[in-house]
Design a protein around this motif. Structure first.
Motif, short mmCIF file in Angstrom:
data_model
loop_
_atom_site.label_atom_id
_atom_site.label_comp_id
_atom_site.label_asym_id
_atom_site.label_seq_id
_atom_site.Cartn_x
_atom_site.Cartn_y
_atom_site.Cartn_z
N THR A 23 0.82 -1.21 0.00
CA THR A 23 0.00 0.00 0.00
C THR A 23 0.86 1.26 0.00
OG1 THR A 23 -0.15 0.33 2.40
CG2 THR A 23 -1.69 -1.26 1.41
N GLU A 24 0.21 2.37 -0.29
CA GLU A 24 0.88 3.66 -0.30
C GLU A 24 1.19 4.16 1.10
OE1 GLU A 24 -1.17 6.55 -2.78
OE2 GLU A 24 -1.91 4.91 -4.04
N VAL A 25 0.63 3.52 2.11
CA VAL A 25 0.82 3.99 3.49
C VAL A 25 1.78 3.12 4.30
CG1 VAL A 25 -1.41 5.19 3.58
CG2 VAL A 25 -1.27 2.80 4.27
N ASP A 26 2.46 2.20 3.66
CA ASP A 26 3.37 1.31 4.38
C ASP A 26 4.45 2.07 5.16
OD1 ASP A 26 1.98 -0.90 3.47
OD2 ASP A 26 3.41 -1.35 1.86
N HIS A 34 4.77 0.26 13.58
CA HIS A 34 4.07 -0.98 13.29
C HIS A 34 4.61 -1.62 12.02
CE1 HIS A 34 1.15 -0.36 16.45
NE2 HIS A 34 1.10 0.91 16.08
N GLU A 35 4.31 -2.88 11.86
CA GLU A 35 4.67 -3.61 10.65
C GLU A 35 3.41 -3.72 9.80
OE1 GLU A 35 6.33 -7.96 9.38
OE2 GLU A 35 6.83 -7.20 11.38
N GLU A 93 -2.24 8.82 3.70
CA GLU A 93 -1.27 8.81 4.80
C GLU A 93 -1.77 9.58 6.01
OE1 GLU A 93 2.50 10.17 3.36
OE2 GLU A 93 2.77 8.42 2.07
N GLU A 94 -2.37 10.73 5.81
CA GLU A 94 -2.85 11.55 6.92
C GLU A 94 -3.93 10.83 7.71
OE1 GLU A 94 -5.23 15.74 7.52
OE2 GLU A 94 -3.69 15.64 5.95
#
Length: 112
Positions: A23-26, A34-35, A93-94
């Motif tokens: 994902t774009e938020v990894d 977090h993982e 992300e936000e």
């Protein structure tokens, strides 16, 4: 619903899938300590159901693995709803930062 996929595994039974780490938020997830694995995403799904979509409660089951998030059941509409909600979060992300921070402040523990 990208990056999630909804498949019919057998007639009338469905699985909602997300390959962890895709994902774009990894990076944000890692930055928050977090993982971004399947277990983390199960926590996200539980939070979404609890806070945003309580009508989905009891209509979805979870079976994540390290490399994949899996939700399943016979209620295709419920899985589609969850998939759309998770898809939006997987590129924001936000919103991810806000959701994780708020959950942790409320005592939620991610099992990642």
């Amino acid at each position: 619903m990208h990056p999630l996929k909804l498949i019919e595994t057998t007639p009338g039974k469905y699985s909602l899938l997300l390959n962890a780490g895709s994902t774009e938020v990894d990076d944000v997830i890692a930055e928050l300590g977090h993982e971004p694995n399947g277990y983390f995403w199960e926590g996200i799904a539980q939070l979404i159901v609890q806070d945003e979509a309580p009508a989905l409660a009891g209509r979805i089951e979870y079976d994540p693995e390290g490399g994949m998030f899996v939700a399943y059941g016979t209620d295709r509409a419920a899985l589609e709803d969850l998939g759309e909600r998770m898809s939006a979060l997987a590129s924001d992300e936000e919103r991810m930062r806000e959701l994780v921070t708020t959950a942790e402040e409320a005592g939620f523990e991610f099992d990642d």
